[in-house]
Write a protein that holds these residues in place. Structure first.
Motif, PDB file in Angstrom:
ATOM      1  N   SER A  49       0.841  -1.189   0.000  1.00  0.00           N
ATOM      2  CA  SER A  49       0.000   0.000   0.000  1.00  0.00           C
ATOM      3  C   SER A  49       0.878   1.242   0.000  1.00  0.00           C
ATOM      4  N   LEU A  50       0.519   2.214  -0.831  1.00  0.00           N
ATOM      5  CA  LEU A  50       1.278   3.463  -0.938  1.00  0.00           C
ATOM      6  C   LEU A  50       0.404   4.639  -0.507  1.00  0.00           C
ATOM      7  N   PRO A  51       0.876   5.487   0.411  1.00  0.00           N
ATOM      8  CA  PRO A  51       0.103   6.660   0.811  1.00  0.00           C
ATOM      9  C   PRO A  51       0.166   7.780  -0.229  1.00  0.00           C
ATOM     10  N   GLN A  52       1.139   7.686  -1.128  1.00  0.00           N
ATOM     11  CA  GLN A  52       1.289   8.650  -2.219  1.00  0.00           C
ATOM     12  C   GLN A  52       2.014   7.951  -3.356  1.00  0.00           C
ATOM     13  N   SER A  53       1.934   8.500  -4.549  1.00  0.00           N
ATOM     14  CA  SER A  53       2.602   7.852  -5.672  1.00  0.00           C
ATOM     15  C   SER A  53       4.114   7.891  -5.469  1.00  0.00           C
ATOM     16  N   GLY A  54       4.811   6.932  -6.054  1.00  0.00           N
ATOM     17  CA  GLY A  54       6.262   6.879  -5.916  1.00  0.00           C
ATOM     18  C   GLY A  54       6.850   5.792  -6.792  1.00  0.00           C
ATOM     19  N   HIS A  55       8.156   5.821  -6.918  1.00  0.00           N
ATOM     20  CA  HIS A  55       8.857   4.805  -7.700  1.00  0.00           C
ATOM     21  C   HIS A  55       9.016   3.561  -6.847  1.00  0.00           C
TER      22      HIS A  55
END
Length: 114
Positions: A49-55
């Motif tokens: 799970s990602l709280p914000q977009s990212g690589h």
């Protein structure tokens, strides 16, 4: 003075603000769930799970630290993600999967049991 009273006096002198950056860092981190099923044969699902977009880079390593698979290496949007790792061509044993999102790393173990 006793060690306990020294620790108490040190703890009493820590300003409240000192713990806030740690909380902020935890809030912007991501989560990597334990793969399911585990042990598995031959495939397992890995969720994160990602709280914000990212690589995101998600790799699987054998117990000697050799990379055996790169499952993700791209920018992902915030939210919940999952993928299936098929280990049909790999030997029985423990594997470690590691996710890197920007500068954060998390690793977990999984067991392939044929």
């Amino acid at each position: 003075e006793s060690v306990a009273s020294n620790i108490a006096s040190i703890n009493g002198k820590i300003p409240k603000q000192a713990s806030e950056p740690v909380k902020q860092e935890i809030n912007i981190s991501f989560s990597l769930a334990q793969n399911y099923p585990n042990p598995f044969n031959p495939s397992t699902t890995i969720r994160y799970s990602l709280p914000q977009s990212g690589h995101v880079i998600l790799k699987v390593y054998d117990v000697l630290g050799r990379e055996v698979a790169e499952l993700v290496n791209s920018v992902k949007e915030k939210g919940n993600h999952s993928l299936v790792f098929n280990a049909g061509k790999y030997a029985n044993g423990f594997y470690i999967y590691t996710i890197r999102v920007n500068d954060y790393y998390v690793s977990k173990k999984m067991l392939l049991a044929k």
